[in-house]
Scaffold this motif. Structure first.
Motif, PDB file in Angstrom:
ATOM      1  N   THR A   1      41.316  35.719  29.589  1.00 36.92           N
ATOM      2  CA  THR A   1      42.622  35.566  30.234  1.00 36.92           C
ATOM      3  C   THR A   1      42.873  36.648  31.278  1.00 36.92           C
ATOM      4  OG1 THR A   1      43.550  34.534  28.241  1.00 36.92           O
ATOM      5  CG2 THR A   1      45.112  35.465  29.828  1.00 36.92           C
ATOM      6  N   ILE A   2      42.458  37.884  30.973  1.00 40.77           N
ATOM      7  CA  ILE A   2      42.732  38.984  31.905  1.00 40.77           C
ATOM      8  C   ILE A   2      41.608  39.166  32.927  1.00 40.77           C
ATOM      9  CG2 ILE A   2      44.203  40.194  30.262  1.00 40.77           C
ATOM     10  CD1 ILE A   2      40.842  41.699  30.901  1.00 40.77           C
ATOM     11  N   SER A   3      40.648  38.264  32.915  1.00 38.39           N
ATOM     12  CA  SER A   3      39.481  38.420  33.797  1.00 38.39           C
ATOM     13  C   SER A   3      39.864  38.454  35.278  1.00 38.39           C
ATOM     14  CB  SER A   3      38.481  37.277  33.551  1.00 38.39           C
ATOM     15  OG  SER A   3      39.068  36.019  33.814  1.00 38.39           O
ATOM     16  N   ARG A   4      40.963  37.782  35.652  1.00 42.02           N
ATOM     17  CA  ARG A   4      41.358  37.779  37.065  1.00 42.02           C
ATOM     18  C   ARG A   4      41.873  39.136  37.524  1.00 42.02           C
ATOM     19  NH1 ARG A   4      45.240  35.162  34.091  1.00 42.02           N
ATOM     20  NH2 ARG A   4      47.438  35.709  34.427  1.00 42.02           N
ATOM     21  N   TYR A   5      42.188  39.995  36.558  1.00 39.62           N
ATOM     22  CA  TYR A   5      42.643  41.358  36.891  1.00 39.62           C
ATOM     23  C   TYR A   5      41.619  42.412  36.463  1.00 39.62           C
ATOM     24  CZ  TYR A   5      47.200  38.964  37.014  1.00 39.62           C
ATOM     25  OH  TYR A   5      48.238  38.110  37.271  1.00 39.62           O
ATOM     26  N   ILE A   6      40.421  41.985  36.119  1.00 39.70           N
ATOM     27  CA  ILE A   6      39.440  42.892  35.519  1.00 39.70           C
ATOM     28  C   ILE A   6      39.098  44.069  36.414  1.00 39.70           C
ATOM     29  CG2 ILE A   6      37.374  41.749  36.387  1.00 39.70           C
ATOM     30  CD1 ILE A   6      37.917  43.049  32.794  1.00 39.70           C
ATOM     31  N   ASP A   7      39.192  43.880  37.741  1.00 41.49           N
ATOM     32  CA  ASP A   7      38.851  44.961  38.664  1.00 41.49           C
ATOM     33  C   ASP A   7      39.903  46.078  38.654  1.00 41.49           C
ATOM     34  OD1 ASP A   7      40.604  43.041  39.806  1.00 41.49           O
ATOM     35  OD2 ASP A   7      40.304  43.950  41.769  1.00 41.49           O
ATOM     36  N   ARG A   8      41.081  45.812  38.055  1.00 40.06           N
ATOM     37  CA  ARG A   8      42.133  46.824  37.984  1.00 40.06           C
ATOM     38  C   ARG A   8      42.240  47.443  36.600  1.00 40.06           C
ATOM     39  NH1 ARG A   8      45.274  45.837  42.572  1.00 40.06           N
ATOM     40  NH2 ARG A   8      45.922  47.999  42.290  1.00 40.06           N
ATOM     41  N   LEU A   9      41.404  46.974  35.677  1.00 34.83           N
ATOM     42  CA  LEU A   9      41.516  47.437  34.292  1.00 34.83           C
ATOM     43  C   LEU A   9      41.165  48.911  34.145  1.00 34.83           C
ATOM     44  CD1 LEU A   9      42.114  46.819  31.375  1.00 34.83           C
ATOM     45  CD2 LEU A   9      39.789  45.933  31.095  1.00 34.83           C
ATOM     46  N   ASP A  10      40.136  49.374  34.845  1.00 32.63           N
ATOM     47  CA  ASP A  10      39.762  50.794  34.765  1.00 32.63           C
ATOM     48  C   ASP A  10      40.905  51.681  35.258  1.00 32.63           C
ATOM     49  OD1 ASP A  10      37.164  50.997  33.635  1.00 32.63           O
ATOM     50  OD2 ASP A  10      36.338  50.101  35.446  1.00 32.63           O
ATOM     51  N   GLU A  11      41.521  51.279  36.345  1.00 33.68           N
ATOM     52  CA  GLU A  11      42.648  52.045  36.903  1.00 33.68           C
ATOM     53  C   GLU A  11      43.789  52.139  35.889  1.00 33.68           C
ATOM     54  OE1 GLU A  11      46.151  51.208  40.188  1.00 33.68           O
ATOM     55  OE2 GLU A  11      44.140  50.397  40.563  1.00 33.68           O
ATOM     56  N   TRP A  12      44.104  51.015  35.256  1.00 27.70           N
ATOM     57  CA  TRP A  12      45.178  50.983  34.262  1.00 27.70           C
ATOM     58  C   TRP A  12      44.817  51.822  33.037  1.00 27.70           C
ATOM     59  CZ3 TRP A  12      45.653  48.975  29.233  1.00 27.70           C
ATOM     60  CH2 TRP A  12      46.965  48.856  28.754  1.00 27.70           C
ATOM     61  N   CYS A  13      43.549  51.760  32.634  1.00 29.93           N
ATOM     62  CA  CYS A  13      43.086  52.536  31.480  1.00 29.93           C
ATOM     63  C   CYS A  13      43.242  54.040  31.730  1.00 29.93           C
ATOM     64  CB  CYS A  13      41.629  52.202  31.167  1.00 29.93           C
ATOM     65  SG  CYS A  13      41.387  50.583  30.399  1.00 29.93           S
ATOM     66  N   GLU A  14      42.932  54.468  32.944  1.00 33.30           N
ATOM     67  CA  GLU A  14      43.096  55.882  33.288  1.00 33.30           C
ATOM     68  C   GLU A  14      44.562  56.295  33.199  1.00 33.30           C
ATOM     69  OE1 GLU A  14      41.403  56.576  37.095  1.00 33.30           O
ATOM     70  OE2 GLU A  14      39.338  56.148  36.450  1.00 33.30           O
TER      71      GLU A  14
ATOM     72  N   ILE B   1      46.287  45.884  23.176  1.00 30.38           N
ATOM     73  CA  ILE B   1      46.257  46.674  24.413  1.00 30.38           C
ATOM     74  C   ILE B   1      45.920  45.791  25.612  1.00 30.38           C
ATOM     75  CG2 ILE B   1      45.076  48.561  25.607  1.00 30.38           C
ATOM     76  CD1 ILE B   1      44.747  49.921  22.894  1.00 30.38           C
ATOM     77  N   LEU B   2      45.006  44.843  25.425  1.00 30.13           N
ATOM     78  CA  LEU B   2      44.667  43.924  26.515  1.00 30.13           C
ATOM     79  C   LEU B   2      45.869  43.069  26.901  1.00 30.13           C
ATOM     80  CD1 LEU B   2      41.090  42.756  25.441  1.00 30.13           C
ATOM     81  CD2 LEU B   2      41.674  44.051  27.496  1.00 30.13           C
ATOM     82  N   GLN B   3      46.643  42.654  25.919  1.00 26.29           N
ATOM     83  CA  GLN B   3      47.846  41.874  26.209  1.00 26.29           C
ATOM     84  C   GLN B   3      48.893  42.732  26.918  1.00 26.29           C
ATOM     85  OE1 GLN B   3      48.810  40.346  22.291  1.00 26.29           O
ATOM     86  NE2 GLN B   3      47.561  38.512  22.595  1.00 26.29           N
ATOM     87  N   LYS B   4      48.938  44.000  26.573  1.00 29.85           N
ATOM     88  CA  LYS B   4      49.834  44.923  27.261  1.00 29.85           C
ATOM     89  C   LYS B   4      49.411  45.066  28.721  1.00 29.85           C
ATOM     90  CE  LYS B   4      51.452  49.724  27.084  1.00 29.85           C
ATOM     91  NZ  LYS B   4      51.317  51.037  26.362  1.00 29.85           N
ATOM     92  N   PHE B   5      48.106  45.163  28.943  1.00 29.02           N
ATOM     93  CA  PHE B   5      47.596  45.242  30.313  1.00 29.02           C
ATOM     94  C   PHE B   5      47.915  43.970  31.088  1.00 29.02           C
ATOM     95  CE2 PHE B   5      44.001  43.856  33.027  1.00 29.02           C
ATOM     96  CZ  PHE B   5      44.204  44.734  34.087  1.00 29.02           C
ATOM     97  N   GLU B   6      47.761  42.828  30.434  1.00 31.75           N
ATOM     98  CA  GLU B   6      48.034  41.559  31.103  1.00 31.75           C
ATOM     99  C   GLU B   6      49.492  41.497  31.568  1.00 31.75           C
ATOM    100  OE1 GLU B   6      47.674  36.742  30.272  1.00 31.75           O
ATOM    101  OE2 GLU B   6      47.629  38.171  28.606  1.00 31.75           O
ATOM    102  N   ALA B   7      50.407  41.929  30.696  1.00 31.33           N
ATOM    103  CA  ALA B   7      51.825  41.912  31.065  1.00 31.33           C
ATOM    104  C   ALA B   7      52.088  42.841  32.243  1.00 31.33           C
ATOM    105  CB  ALA B   7      52.675  42.322  29.866  1.00 31.33           C
ATOM    106  N   TYR B   8      51.455  43.995  32.245  1.00 28.55           N
ATOM    107  CA  TYR B   8      51.619  44.951  33.346  1.00 28.55           C
ATOM    108  C   TYR B   8      51.000  44.392  34.630  1.00 28.55           C
ATOM    109  CZ  TYR B   8      51.212  49.294  36.031  1.00 28.55           C
ATOM    110  OH  TYR B   8      51.293  50.250  37.011  1.00 28.55           O
ATOM    111  N   ALA B   9      49.812  43.799  34.493  1.00 28.12           N
ATOM    112  CA  ALA B   9      49.104  43.301  35.674  1.00 28.12           C
ATOM    113  C   ALA B   9      49.854  42.167  36.344  1.00 28.12           C
ATOM    114  CB  ALA B   9      47.701  42.847  35.268  1.00 28.12           C
ATOM    115  N   GLU B  10      50.476  41.306  35.551  1.00 29.99           N
ATOM    116  CA  GLU B  10      51.196  40.174  36.125  1.00 29.99           C
ATOM    117  C   GLU B  10      52.372  40.614  36.982  1.00 29.99           C
ATOM    118  OE1 GLU B  10      52.194  37.748  32.800  1.00 29.99           O
ATOM    119  OE2 GLU B  10      50.243  36.721  32.769  1.00 29.99           O
ATOM    120  N   VAL B  11      52.896  41.801  36.700  1.00 25.32           N
ATOM    121  CA  VAL B  11      54.005  42.328  37.472  1.00 25.32           C
ATOM    122  C   VAL B  11      53.535  43.187  38.648  1.00 25.32           C
ATOM    123  CG1 VAL B  11      56.042  43.822  37.414  1.00 25.32           C
ATOM    124  CG2 VAL B  11      55.555  42.298  35.490  1.00 25.32           C
ATOM    125  N   ASN B  12      52.515  44.014  38.377  1.00 25.74           N
ATOM    126  CA  ASN B  12      52.095  44.994  39.385  1.00 25.74           C
ATOM    127  C   ASN B  12      50.856  44.619  40.174  1.00 25.74           C
ATOM    128  OD1 ASN B  12      53.889  47.585  38.729  1.00 25.74           O
ATOM    129  ND2 ASN B  12      53.287  46.654  36.776  1.00 25.74           N
TER     130      ASN B  12
END
Length: 280
Positions: free
Chosen positions: A88-101, A265-276
């Motif tokens: 599900t979060i694969s479309r934002y996968i390139d931003r996952l490292d940035e969010w993790c940091e 945590i992945l679902q938390k990232f998804e919610a953040y990514a959909e907004v930002n």
């Protein structure tokens, strides 16, 4: 009928293991434990054989426990949900490292702030390296060396705070500590490695004991060696059953909840990514 039997065994596995152990232990009443009189090489040889056999039994039962745990419907459902979440979060996968940091930095900041708060030190002052100190009625900002000993200790402790960094690979691949939010704990491979290390020690001790001591019948009963061997096997199997149950519950409880934390945590990232990180 078969389903009822399986259900009974599953519900009463601990009682069945204990009952078996008690029955086998009662066989000890037919023998008395004596020294075998074997030479040291003979003791070592017998002990090594017993240790290897015991290790293999525990290893096989442990692997069976993991396999049984992985077949558990809740474990399978959790693994499936994790895979679906990653997709599900694969479309934002390139931003996952940035969010993790960002999340790692925030967790470190929170952990350090908690340490500093005990001595009433503000986190912003900690970052600047200058702290308010009242000197002759005037507030001055001075380095940590000017503070009291407890405050200096708190600052040093805060600087030493180490947390496991959150990474994209740890979230999307198939070990956590309460105070370390992104340490997900050991996985099944590490669990088996640790278990094997402990098993070799316990099996070596048992091997030496079984190698040094033997039995003889109270009335020279010719079945003495058979009974002693049965007792050894009983001990080894019981230790193996403990490994089986530990492995099963590790997969069903510890490992499954480790994956659940990743999903959260992945679902938390998804919610953040959909907004930002919304794709235009």
């Amino acid at each position: 009928m078969m389903d009822k039997t399986k259900s009974f065994v599953k519900s009463n596995v601990f009682f069945l293991v204990v009952a078996t152990a008690c029955l086998l232990y009662m066989a000890r009443g037919f023998v008395e434990i004596v020294e075998t009189g074997k030479t040291i090489p003979e003791i070592l040889a017998d002990g090594a054989l017993s240790a290897i056999f015991g290790f293999l039994v525990s290893k096989l039962l442990s692997l069976q426990g993991i396999a049984k745990g992985e077949a558990n419907p809740e474990v399978a459902a959790t693994a499936r949900l994790h895979g679906e979440t990653v997709e599900t979060i694969s479309r934002y996968i390139d931003r996952l490292d940035e969010w993790c940091e960002m999340q790692s930095a925030q967790s470190l900041r929170i952990a350090q702030a908690k340490v500093l708060a005990v001595e009433g030190i503000a986190y912003d002052d900690f970052v600047k390296g200058l702290y308010p100190v009242t000197v002759e009625g005037e507030v001055r900002y001075l380095p940590a060396a000017a503070l009291s000993k407890p405050k200096r200790k708190a600052i040093i402790k805060a600087k030493r705070v180490k947390l496991t960094p959150l990474t994209a690979s740890s979230l999307t691949s198939d070990g956590g500590k309460n105070k370390d939010p992104y340490d997900f704990g050991i996985d099944k491979k590490k669990y088996e490695f640790r278990r094997d290390a402990k098993q070799w020690i316990s099996k070596a001790v048992c091997g030496l004991l079984f190698g040094y001591f033997g039995v003889k019948l109270i009335e020279n009963w010719s079945w003495s060696s058979l009974i002693w061997t049965a007792l050894q096997v009983a001990v080894i199997v019981l230790m193996g059953m403990i490994s089986y149950l530990n492995a099963y519950f590790f997969v069903v409880d510890v490992d499954r909840h480790r994956v659940i934390r990743k999903i959260d945590i992945l679902q938390k990232f998804e919610a953040y990514a959909e907004v930002n990180y919304a794709i235009q």
